[in-house]
Design an enzyme around this catalytic site. Structure first.
Site, mmCIF file in Angstrom:
data_model
loop_
_atom_site.group_PDB
_atom_site.id
_atom_site.type_symbol
_atom_site.label_atom_id
_atom_site.label_comp_id
_atom_site.label_asym_id
_atom_site.label_seq_id
_atom_site.Cartn_x
_atom_site.Cartn_y
_atom_site.Cartn_z
ATOM 1 N N GLU A 1 69.230 44.201 69.778
ATOM 2 C CA GLU A 1 68.500 44.612 70.980
ATOM 3 C C GLU A 1 67.785 43.401 71.570
ATOM 4 O OE1 GLU A 1 65.209 47.884 72.533
ATOM 5 O OE2 GLU A 1 65.673 47.769 70.401
ATOM 6 N N GLY B 1 58.759 42.843 65.609
ATOM 7 C CA GLY B 1 58.100 43.461 64.472
ATOM 8 C C GLY B 1 59.092 44.188 63.588
ATOM 9 N N ALA B 2 60.013 44.918 64.222
ATOM 10 C CA ALA B 2 61.025 45.678 63.483
ATOM 11 C C ALA B 2 62.041 46.194 64.485
ATOM 12 C CB ALA B 2 60.384 46.837 62.715
ATOM 13 N N GLU C 1 59.483 52.987 64.067
ATOM 14 C CA GLU C 1 60.933 52.796 63.964
ATOM 15 C C GLU C 1 61.626 54.069 63.481
ATOM 16 O OE1 GLU C 1 61.786 50.271 65.471
ATOM 17 O OE2 GLU C 1 59.877 49.212 65.387
ATOM 18 N N HIS D 1 62.054 56.540 66.319
ATOM 19 C CA HIS D 1 63.134 56.173 67.242
ATOM 20 C C HIS D 1 64.442 56.896 66.913
ATOM 21 C CE1 HIS D 1 61.966 53.323 70.238
ATOM 22 N NE2 HIS D 1 61.504 52.423 69.399
#
Length: 853
Positions: A119, A259-260, A296, A299
């Site tokens: 991404e 961050g992740a 996360e 998501h």
């Protein structure tokens, strides 16, 4: 520069072709890693004769369509193939060099392990593909690697096959049954320690949970695992959303730009948001891990199962998921403290973005480099927009809107309008005007005048809103703004507590039956991301600090009260008068400190003075030198006047083992050291006796800019103990960058050679350089321009290796509009120098060029 041409939302066009299924085969072999992609392609437009695939930094070996050679052309960032079939099999073989990939996008090496970051547009660095979020395909992935060096070879979905191969190699095959865009693809191969657990879903499905960490760090993975299980349970309880695969994996890597990343079933995390134990991680670290793990995981539905049609819709998934992780943290912890943290991000960072050259709506209208729009506007203001909808609809209607959203769009790539329409249809609330929050940039300014008529027993509020011009946007329409209001009596009684709708440029609200003028608590809990203009008296603010029913409103009153004291002293400095701090202000703060009913964590927030950056955002121009003097005076004077109470409170909290107690103890220590060097013995004792990183770091933070001899002694002791623990040394590097010392530039240059620092690791760069530019505001903005010069040289170096990090670090340099002419001219000179770089990245070009318009 052709590569720096902007893309526009208005030009969106659905794809000519789509890919329904892809088989990826990886032969991981260092600099000669081979990738074979077999895709099932379907033509969507009958007149389309060229398939244009995205690709960067690839060595192309072969292209076959239905097993036959075909005409194609390789361009700088595209592979264009001539096609004449409605459906066909496309096989592309490429070679890539993960070891040379310093951009940390696509497939790269992180401290000896292979990992990916796709991404927003990193998949095109792995193979030629339709690298756009509205192309959703099912993925099967086969990975081969050396078994000894890379015993774990992971990808999205469920593991369906694995085995050994000749020459010490092995393979694994992964199948993801859910269609996804290329940006959610993930691959990891390495040698890790593994923590395993399981979770039973609400429908009695057992899910295997795995957290992979670097060797020797297994004991630091338990909090991340616990956070994951809490996230899964909370999403079922609050939103009725159940996990959908048989396995959920988290891998922590040290080299990571973000961050992740929420890749379906295989989240790749920065180690910062996974590793923690009491000795090496602070309470803030623990909270950050819980929040990011939750983000996360959430998501999986808001971003993965329903994804973005195009990257202009990024806030569709990020704003919504930030709101969800904020609610998760608030339900599990202190709602007030979590809300205060979110408000600080908005007022300190997002308001600055809204008033700067990179101002954009939460759904941007144009973009040169998509990585530049992973911003506090898209994420945090986006979350505030979701929160406003929640306020307007209420919890029940909001949940009905979420259910309708998933019923309509599961497995689709959709737009922000699709989400708002689901909320509107589920609640019968007209959100047409509210949608302007998605398209209009800038922070609304809301001015309030009030009047009390004792004869009529009427209190009237006249509310006016304006939305300032921003780059490319003028003459904006009135916004739909939820106005959370409380009216307090002199005895603290709540007379009115309700949410009003502001929909016009000017509106009047009349409240009858009042016998005296109330104290208004305006936009409680930051009910809308606006700048408030209202002339509060000190007495009103002290009243709000004592009696507002909202703890967040009490904190906001304290911020306003101390800010007014700082602005008053700036005026006195400029006029040559002596600085003062009014007794009622001190009494208000002393009352907070002595109130046994207040939560320690909230008191700590109230005693944390507004940062210089947030104060700058309250005005159109700033006398930076006067601000430094005035803010320091107010904090020192408040500390001196409350010294006895601070010392008593510190001693009361010294042995209490709670997050709130440690937070307030830290604030007390910070303020005590501003009063007298006599308190340095307290600091030294706490440092020597601390059994947790929160208390240890609190001492270092307190002495960092104290000028005490003790500082260097404690910093050296900390360095000796933690030199081999990178995440802890990041804290040390950040403190070093934040030291307000005359020789800071020379100190930074020396630290670049320190064993703990590396320019190739984003965490190290963010800590040292980011600590300087973001936390050492006065030295960064030194009159001689040395801070600007230093950052410019760093950006030149990073431009060629990691443009994403360079682009994030440049932000303080482009937000110069409020400073004096001398500083402005020096900054512009540095920006112009960057703009002349022959190989300037798109990431930097976009920000620098806009700043110079």
């Amino acid at each position: 520069m052709q590569q720096c041409q902007a893309k526009h939302l208005k030009d969106y066009r659905s794809p000519d072709f789509t890919i329904s299924h892809v088989v990826l085969e990886f032969d991981l072999n260092g600099v000669n890693t081979k990738v074979k992609a077999t895709s099932q392609v379907k033509r969507l437009r009958a007149d389309a004769t060229q398939l244009a695939l995205h690709g960067e930094s690839l060595n192309l070996d072969s292209v076959l369509v239905d097993r036959e050679k075909v005409n194609y052309q390789v361009e700088a960032t595209q592979l264009v193939i001539e096609v004449d079939s409605d459906a066909f099999e496309l096989v592309i073989e490429t070679q890539i060099d993960p070891e040379a990939n310093t951009s940390l996008e696509g497939l790269y090496m992180s401290d000896g392990a292979y990992c990916t970051q796709c991404e927003a547009e990193g998949f095109r660095k792995i193979t030629y593909f339709l690298d756009r979020p509205d192309v959703l395909a099912k993925y099967d992935v086969r990975i081969e690697a050396d078994q000894a060096a890379f015993p774990y070879i992971l990808s999205n979905g469920n593991l369906v096959e694995k085995g050994e191969l000749p020459n010490g190699r092995h393979f694994a095959v992964w199948e993801d049954p859910f269609p996804k865009p290329a940006y959610l693809f993930a691959l990891v191969a390495g040698d890790f320690d593994l923590l395993e657990d399981s979770f039973i879903t609400m429908n009695e499905r057992k899910v295997l949970l795995q957290v992979f960490v670097d060797k020797g760090n297994l004991h630091k993975a338990h909090h991340a695992m616990a956070s994951l299980k809490k996230s899964m349970a909370w999403d079922e309880q609050r939103f009725g959303l159940e996990y959908d695969l048989d396995i959920y994996m988290i891998v922590a890597v040290d080299f990571f730009n973000m961050g992740a990343m929420e890749n379906k079933g295989l989240n790749v995390f920065n180690t910062k948001y996974v590793l923690a134990d009491k000795e090496s991680a602070t309470d803030d670290d623990y909270h950050g891990i819980e929040s990011v793990v939750g983000h996360e995981y959430f998501h999986n539905w808001t971003g993965n199962r329903v994804t973005c049609r195009d990257w202009f819709q990024l806030s569709l998934k990020e704003g919504l998921t930030v709101f969800r992780d904020q609610e998760f943290s608030s339900d599990l912890g202190s709602r007030a403290v979590n809300r205060i943290s979110a408000i600080r991000v908005m007022k300190n960072q997002q308001f600055a973005e809204d008033s700067g050259p990179m101002a954009h709506p939460i759904r941007p209208e144009s973009v040169i480099e998509m990585n530049n729009f992973y911003t506090v506007t898209v994420y945090n203001k986006g979350a505030e927009v979701i929160r406003m909808m929640h306020t307007l609809l209420g919890e029940d209607n909001f949940q009905a809107g979420m259910r309708l959203y998933f019923e309509r769009h599961d497995g689709q790539a959709v737009t922000c309008d699709d989400f708002v329409n689901a909320m509107q249809d589920a609640s019968d609330l007209d959100l047409t005007q509210f949608k302007l929050w998605y398209s209009q940039a800038g922070t609304p300014v809301v001015s309030i005048d009030d009047h009390f008529d004792p004869q009529k027993k009427q209190y009237t509020l006249t509310v006016s809103q304006t939305l300032p011009d921003t780059p490319g946007q003028t003459n904006k329409q009135a916004m739909h703004i939820p106005f959370d209001l409380e009216l307090l009596g002199s005895d603290g009684q709540s007379l009115v507590n309700q949410v009003l709708d502001i929909t016009q440029e000017s509106q009047r609200f009349v409240f009858d039956g009042l016998t005296y003028k109330p104290t208004p608590s305006l936009f409680q809990n930051f009910s809308a991301p606006i700048r408030l203009q209202y002339e509060f008296s000190d007495e009103q603010l002290v009243n709000l600090m004592r009696f507002a029913s909202s703890e967040v409103a009490r904190w906001e009153a304290s911020v306003q009260l101390i800010s007014q004291a700082i602005w008053l002293n700036i005026t006195r400095i400029q006029s040559g008068s002596a600085m003062v701090l009014a007794p009622q202000i001190v009494d208000g703060y002393r009352g907070v400190l002595l109130d046994p009913q207040l939560d320690s964590a909230l008191v700590a927030e109230i005693f944390t003075l507004p940062s210089a950056a947030s104060l700058i955002e309250q005005v159109d121009s700033i006398d930076l030198d006067a601000l430094e003097i005035a803010r320091e005076f107010v904090e020192e004077e408040l500390a001196a006047q409350c010294e006895d109470e601070l010392l008593v409170k510190y001693r009361q909290l010294h042995h209490i083992d709670s997050v709130g107690a440690r937070a307030l103890k830290s604030r007390c220590l910070m303020m005590l050291l501003k009063v007298s060097e006599q308190h340095d013995s307290i600091a030294k004792t706490q440092f020597e006796q601390a059994d947790n990183m929160t208390d240890t770091l609190a001492v270092l933070s307190a002495v960092n800019n104290s000028g005490l001899v003790l500082r260097d002694e404690l910093m050296a002791a900390f360095e000796r103990k933690w030199i081999d623990t990178p995440l802890v040394m990041d804290k040390w590097l950040m403190l070093q960058g934040g030291q307000n010392r005359e020789d800071i530039i020379d100190r930074l240059a020396a630290l670049e050679e320190h064993a703990a620092f590396s320019f190739t690791n984003p965490n190290r760069v963010r800590s040292l350089v980011g600590g300087f530019v973001a936390q050492n505001l006065y030295r960064f903005h030194a009159k001689d321009g040395s801070g600007y010069r230093y950052l410019t040289d760093i950006l030149k170096k990073l431009n060629g290796t990691n443009p994403q990090i360079a682009s994030r670090l440049v932000t303080p340099l482009i937000q110069y509009q409020k400073f004096d002419d001398c500083r402005k001219q020096q900054i512009k000179k540095c920006l112009k120098e960057l703009l002349t770089l022959p190989d300037l990245s798109k990431d930097l070009y976009e920000k620098v060029s806009k700043a110079l318009l």
